[in-house]
Design an enzyme around this catalytic site. Structure first.
Site, mmCIF file in Angstrom:
data_model
loop_
_atom_site.group_PDB
_atom_site.id
_atom_site.type_symbol
_atom_site.label_atom_id
_atom_site.label_comp_id
_atom_site.label_asym_id
_atom_site.label_seq_id
_atom_site.Cartn_x
_atom_site.Cartn_y
_atom_site.Cartn_z
ATOM 1 C CD GLU A 216 42.790 49.278 131.860
ATOM 2 O OE1 GLU A 216 41.800 48.549 131.732
ATOM 3 O OE2 GLU A 216 42.770 50.377 132.440
ATOM 4 C CB THR A 217 48.555 48.788 127.134
ATOM 5 O OG1 THR A 217 47.671 49.855 126.770
ATOM 6 C CG2 THR A 217 48.971 48.016 125.897
#
Length: 124
Positions: free
Chosen positions: A47-48
């Site tokens: 997700e980062t």
């Protein structure tokens, strides 16, 4: 990434553009009780990376930022030590939505996880 979850997890950004985002993360400190890389840690890395790419793309299309709305991950192989590397590449870059595939590999190049993240692109 000062003060973020990514910093706490030891994520190191190596490359960032809307077309390719690369970072590493140590396995140590990001494991579940059995000593394996935690699946949630893989999702945080994914997700980062996808969010960074989506935000960079958002700026290119006149939007302010991106927010994740869907993530899924398939965990292929356990990692017990060393460092994993995530590489995010776009599947679709639109005006309001961006979707990235994130491949996470161990130090020997074996795929540990494949994730997909979809982000909504938002204006302030």
């Amino acid at each position: 990434m000062a003060g973020t979850l990514g910093e706490r997890m030891g994520i190191q950004l190596l490359e960032a553009s809307p077309q390719r985002i690369v970072a590493t993360m140590p396995v140590d400190g990001n494991t579940q009780p059995f000593g394996l890389l935690h699946g949630g840690a893989s999702c945080v890395l994914a997700e980062t990376l996808g969010s960074i790419g989506a935000t960079l793309h958002a700026h290119e299309v006149g939007q302010a930022y991106a927010v994740g709305v869907d993530i899924n991950a398939t965990h292929h192989k356990a990692a017990r030590d060393g460092t994993v590397t995530g590489v995010a590449t776009p599947l679709r870059l639109g005006r309001n939505v961006a979707t990235y595939e994130i491949v996470i590999s161990d130090e020997s190049g074996d795929r540990v996880c494949t994730a997909r993240l979809t982000c909504m692109l938002r204006d302030r």
